[in-house]
Design a protein around this motif. Sequence first.
Motif, PDB file in Angstrom:
ATOM      1  N   ALA A 380     -34.712 -63.448 -66.433  1.00  0.00           N
ATOM      2  CA  ALA A 380     -34.792 -64.902 -66.540  1.00  0.00           C
ATOM      3  C   ALA A 380     -33.402 -65.434 -66.870  1.00  0.00           C
ATOM      4  O   ALA A 380     -32.582 -64.744 -67.463  1.00  0.00           O
ATOM      5  CB  ALA A 380     -35.778 -65.298 -67.633  1.00  0.00           C
ATOM      6  N   TYR A 381     -33.149 -66.665 -66.491  1.00  0.00           N
ATOM      7  CA  TYR A 381     -31.842 -67.251 -66.784  1.00  0.00           C
ATOM      8  C   TYR A 381     -31.948 -68.762 -66.652  1.00  0.00           C
ATOM      9  O   TYR A 381     -32.979 -69.294 -66.235  1.00  0.00           O
ATOM     10  CB  TYR A 381     -30.754 -66.681 -65.871  1.00  0.00           C
ATOM     11  CG  TYR A 381     -31.010 -66.862 -64.389  1.00  0.00           C
ATOM     12  CD1 TYR A 381     -31.874 -66.010 -63.696  1.00  0.00           C
ATOM     13  CD2 TYR A 381     -30.381 -67.875 -63.665  1.00  0.00           C
ATOM     14  CE1 TYR A 381     -32.123 -66.182 -62.341  1.00  0.00           C
ATOM     15  CE2 TYR A 381     -30.617 -68.053 -62.317  1.00  0.00           C
ATOM     16  CZ  TYR A 381     -31.490 -67.198 -61.648  1.00  0.00           C
ATOM     17  OH  TYR A 381     -31.726 -67.374 -60.310  1.00  0.00           O
ATOM     18  N   THR A 382     -30.884 -69.428 -67.048  1.00  0.00           N
ATOM     19  CA  THR A 382     -30.793 -70.878 -66.930  1.00  0.00           C
ATOM     20  C   THR A 382     -30.073 -71.198 -65.627  1.00  0.00           C
ATOM     21  O   THR A 382     -29.018 -70.626 -65.342  1.00  0.00           O
ATOM     22  CB  THR A 382     -29.999 -71.461 -68.111  1.00  0.00           C
ATOM     23  OG1 THR A 382     -30.606 -71.042 -69.335  1.00  0.00           O
ATOM     24  CG2 THR A 382     -29.970 -72.967 -68.038  1.00  0.00           C
ATOM     25  N   SER A 383     -30.610 -72.105 -64.852  1.00  0.00           N
ATOM     26  CA  SER A 383     -30.033 -72.387 -63.549  1.00  0.00           C
ATOM     27  C   SER A 383     -30.062 -73.869 -63.238  1.00  0.00           C
ATOM     28  O   SER A 383     -31.031 -74.562 -63.542  1.00  0.00           O
ATOM     29  CB  SER A 383     -30.813 -71.633 -62.460  1.00  0.00           C
ATOM     30  OG  SER A 383     -30.183 -71.760 -61.203  1.00  0.00           O
ATOM     31  N   ARG A 384     -28.983 -74.339 -62.620  1.00  0.00           N
ATOM     32  CA  ARG A 384     -29.004 -75.707 -62.139  1.00  0.00           C
ATOM     33  C   ARG A 384     -29.570 -75.676 -60.727  1.00  0.00           C
ATOM     34  O   ARG A 384     -28.857 -75.481 -59.767  1.00  0.00           O
ATOM     35  CB  ARG A 384     -27.605 -76.316 -62.156  1.00  0.00           C
ATOM     36  CG  ARG A 384     -27.620 -77.791 -61.733  1.00  0.00           C
ATOM     37  CD  ARG A 384     -26.220 -78.363 -61.645  1.00  0.00           C
ATOM     38  NE  ARG A 384     -25.661 -78.645 -62.935  1.00  0.00           N
ATOM     39  CZ  ARG A 384     -24.356 -78.533 -63.221  1.00  0.00           C
ATOM     40  NH1 ARG A 384     -23.508 -78.125 -62.298  1.00  0.00           N
ATOM     41  NH2 ARG A 384     -23.923 -78.830 -64.415  1.00  0.00           N
ATOM     42  N   LEU A 385     -30.885 -75.842 -60.657  1.00  0.00           N
ATOM     43  CA  LEU A 385     -31.544 -75.801 -59.350  1.00  0.00           C
ATOM     44  C   LEU A 385     -31.692 -77.187 -58.766  1.00  0.00           C
ATOM     45  O   LEU A 385     -31.832 -77.343 -57.558  1.00  0.00           O
ATOM     46  CB  LEU A 385     -32.916 -75.135 -59.496  1.00  0.00           C
ATOM     47  CG  LEU A 385     -32.872 -73.656 -59.885  1.00  0.00           C
ATOM     48  CD1 LEU A 385     -34.250 -73.151 -60.259  1.00  0.00           C
ATOM     49  CD2 LEU A 385     -32.295 -72.835 -58.754  1.00  0.00           C
ATOM     50  N   GLU A 386     -31.741 -78.183 -59.629  1.00  0.00           N
ATOM     51  CA  GLU A 386     -31.846 -79.561 -59.170  1.00  0.00           C
ATOM     52  C   GLU A 386     -30.793 -80.354 -59.910  1.00  0.00           C
ATOM     53  O   GLU A 386     -30.359 -79.979 -61.003  1.00  0.00           O
ATOM     54  CB  GLU A 386     -33.238 -80.135 -59.471  1.00  0.00           C
ATOM     55  CG  GLU A 386     -34.360 -79.370 -58.811  1.00  0.00           C
ATOM     56  CD  GLU A 386     -35.716 -79.712 -59.414  1.00  0.00           C
ATOM     57  OE1 GLU A 386     -35.817 -80.743 -60.105  1.00  0.00           O
ATOM     58  OE2 GLU A 386     -36.664 -78.940 -59.197  1.00  0.00           O
ATOM     59  N   ALA A 387     -30.372 -81.464 -59.340  1.00  0.00           N
ATOM     60  CA  ALA A 387     -29.335 -82.267 -59.979  1.00  0.00           C
ATOM     61  C   ALA A 387     -29.836 -82.821 -61.300  1.00  0.00           C
ATOM     62  O   ALA A 387     -31.012 -83.088 -61.467  1.00  0.00           O
ATOM     63  CB  ALA A 387     -28.925 -83.413 -59.046  1.00  0.00           C
ATOM     64  N   GLY A 388     -28.921 -82.962 -62.228  1.00  0.00           N
ATOM     65  CA  GLY A 388     -29.244 -83.694 -63.445  1.00  0.00           C
ATOM     66  C   GLY A 388     -29.763 -82.853 -64.579  1.00  0.00           C
ATOM     67  O   GLY A 388     -30.112 -83.389 -65.607  1.00  0.00           O
ATOM     68  N   GLY A 389     -29.855 -81.573 -64.404  1.00  0.00           N
ATOM     69  CA  GLY A 389     -30.311 -80.780 -65.543  1.00  0.00           C
ATOM     70  C   GLY A 389     -30.468 -79.333 -65.151  1.00  0.00           C
ATOM     71  O   GLY A 389     -30.114 -78.916 -64.053  1.00  0.00           O
ATOM     72  N   PHE A 390     -30.995 -78.583 -66.077  1.00  0.00           N
ATOM     73  CA  PHE A 390     -31.179 -77.149 -65.854  1.00  0.00           C
ATOM     74  C   PHE A 390     -32.653 -76.808 -65.880  1.00  0.00           C
ATOM     75  O   PHE A 390     -33.482 -77.542 -66.427  1.00  0.00           O
ATOM     76  CB  PHE A 390     -30.448 -76.357 -66.939  1.00  0.00           C
ATOM     77  CG  PHE A 390     -28.961 -76.485 -66.858  1.00  0.00           C
ATOM     78  CD1 PHE A 390     -28.301 -77.403 -67.647  1.00  0.00           C
ATOM     79  CD2 PHE A 390     -28.237 -75.689 -65.980  1.00  0.00           C
ATOM     80  CE1 PHE A 390     -26.919 -77.530 -67.566  1.00  0.00           C
ATOM     81  CE2 PHE A 390     -26.858 -75.812 -65.899  1.00  0.00           C
ATOM     82  CZ  PHE A 390     -26.203 -76.739 -66.694  1.00  0.00           C
ATOM     83  N   ASP A 391     -32.967 -75.665 -65.307  1.00  0.00           N
ATOM     84  CA  ASP A 391     -34.314 -75.126 -65.348  1.00  0.00           C
ATOM     85  C   ASP A 391     -34.242 -73.636 -65.618  1.00  0.00           C
ATOM     86  O   ASP A 391     -33.201 -73.014 -65.457  1.00  0.00           O
ATOM     87  CB  ASP A 391     -35.050 -75.373 -64.021  1.00  0.00           C
ATOM     88  CG  ASP A 391     -35.559 -76.796 -63.912  1.00  0.00           C
ATOM     89  OD1 ASP A 391     -35.094 -77.529 -63.012  1.00  0.00           O
ATOM     90  OD2 ASP A 391     -36.392 -77.186 -64.754  1.00  0.00           O
ATOM     91  N   ILE A 392     -35.385 -73.104 -66.019  1.00  0.00           N
ATOM     92  CA  ILE A 392     -35.488 -71.673 -66.216  1.00  0.00           C
ATOM     93  C   ILE A 392     -35.902 -71.044 -64.885  1.00  0.00           C
ATOM     94  O   ILE A 392     -36.863 -71.489 -64.253  1.00  0.00           O
ATOM     95  CB  ILE A 392     -36.522 -71.336 -67.300  1.00  0.00           C
ATOM     96  CG1 ILE A 392     -36.210 -72.095 -68.594  1.00  0.00           C
ATOM     97  CG2 ILE A 392     -36.562 -69.833 -67.546  1.00  0.00           C
ATOM     98  CD1 ILE A 392     -34.848 -71.834 -69.166  1.00  0.00           C
ATOM     99  N   ALA A 393     -35.173 -70.046 -64.468  1.00  0.00           N
ATOM    100  CA  ALA A 393     -35.489 -69.320 -63.243  1.00  0.00           C
ATOM    101  C   ALA A 393     -35.660 -67.852 -63.585  1.00  0.00           C
ATOM    102  O   ALA A 393     -35.150 -67.378 -64.610  1.00  0.00           O
ATOM    103  CB  ALA A 393     -34.368 -69.506 -62.217  1.00  0.00           C
TER     104      ALA A 393
END
Lengths: 463, 194
Positions: A380-393
């Motif tokens: 698991a890691y932190t990822s900028r998948l969408e603009a404007g913030g981070f998500d857990i992937a």
Amino acid sequence: MEPLERRSRLSSSRRHSLALAVALAGACAGAVAQAARPQESVTPPPTPGEAQIVIGGVTPRFAIPDCIPRKGDAASAQACRTVAEVLRNDLRFEGLFQFVPDSLIQAIPAMNPDAPRFDDWKGIDAKILIVTRAEVTGGDLTVEARAFFVDSGQTMLSKRYTGRADNPRVFAHQASDDIVALTQYRGVARTRIAFSSDRDATAERRAKELYIVDYDGFNPRRVTVNGSLNILPNWTPDGKSLAYVSYRQGSPLVFLASIFEGKSTANLTGERKDSQAFAPAFSPDGKRIAYASNRGGNLDIWVANADGSGARNLTARSGQDTAPVWSPTGQEIAFTSSRAGSPQIYIMDSEGLNVRRLTTIGNYNDAPAWNPSKQFSEIAYTSRLEAGGFDIAVIDLGTRQVRQVTQGRGSCEYPSWAPNGRHLVFSCNRGRNWQITISDRTGSALSTLSTGAGNNVQPDWGP
Amino acid sequence: MTLSFGPERWRTTGIVLLVAASLVACGGKKRPPVLSGAGDASASTKAAPPAPEPADTRPDVDRLADEGALGSDTLAPADANTEGGPLADIHFDLDSSALGDAARQTLGQHAEWLKAHPTARVTVEGHCDERGTVDYNLALGEQRARSAREYLVGLGVAPDRLRPVSFGKEKPLDPASNEAAWARNRRAHFVVAG
């Protein structure tokens, strides 16, 4: 690196309770980590490798009727209610079982707990019946938990727990883990989460202190009391100590707090005058510690023995390297590196060889967490998948497929796995405060833990 | 579902272990008063509220004491309010530790000040805005502190007078979430001691 003895400032009114506590300390000394666990009388455990309840095809359906007090007093009744409620919450949280609705259970005639009428329970399609009893006598609580296979009437589990009466939740957590132990999984009911919180900050002192909390958000306890910045907690595998980064000596250094003994070791990694250390991470066997230090000029991954000796720089090259985590076998380390121009996750072996890049999706990937269960092979890691913030992937190490665990919850970062690898904890901000948030490994059953005031960040899920 | 049957019987051990219900008692710890002011750290409320707990005198938050003393080489309490002072902040672009013209000019003035105050020592802090992640921002803050420090050393300031410290996004100057606040927070900050 001398251990710092805790200063003790006791008012006279508390010395008598210390005397009692000292007497208890002798009894507790041999089992400090178990101090809060009730004594149990043991039925023979299942043969290792043979789960009595196999989770696989049909999800077992549990019936958990109300706890039946052994005495008529209010304290026993109250303890019983708490035990049943917490046990139900714990077993539901595991995500392994189904549950007979309360409405169907209420319709069952009053049960004789020593001889349940299993036909009643078959009638509502329960496969496993959990019977609990509780009794408070003096300051002590006794809880009994039994688990029956409804179809055969056979007893799968029969336990009695005794201890002090002021925390019935602990008894239920123990019972839950013992019930889950009948499956091929390990439960999380007794686990705790460490995190950093700014709830104690004042205008003059922007403090962040470490807290530990039960996995369900109850019983928050403050660990550091120094009014400085204390961040990035990391449990030792035995659950007795927390490594963390503290600024209380002016610059960020790794400290190790033996949190149940009130002792602390300063500057575990032996930084010298100008160097700084971050992101401590103990290996799964507890014998080594990885961390980030800039004593080599820029931020590199270092590995040392658990006492800080024998430190070696594993990534002595350009680029900032940080956030190391160990594989379940302790043979590999994942970490964040900016060597390619943006933060990405890399993997190397624990000697620093065979470095290869893991993440290829997105231009900002940080804070890897390696699923500790050998049943899964994923990070698991932190990822900028969408603009404007981070998500857990989460990336599967076999297929390299990425699944997104959080979506639309504002910004979420800093994942940590439960010890059984079936749940994640991280921190999310939906526009107000950062809150500790939990989900299962697929992103379902996502919920915010109410751990108290302030911004609550950087969780580490411990034993 | 596999069924496997072990012997079942109750066993009464006859041993009642006086277990400290809280970790505090087992370690011989004091019970401090309930924290107040900065927030009520009482037992959390959950989506499924529990039945009321029995009244007791146990504080809601036990302090597992870890009170460390400040080290003797502390330049300044890193957590205290250290704004103001004779050396102004310099600022950075997003995700960068490069020194622009304004930053270099300010650092030049700092070098002059430090030469005029030869006993002064400085903590060079690197800070980030809140939009990055925890770990990477600590790394970026380390680069920013190092960048400022190396420039000052290049101007003749003795390196052992300059102690770099990264704060990442852990101690922002401006808590607001807008471009102006973020720009203020992307900084190197200089705290003079001595």
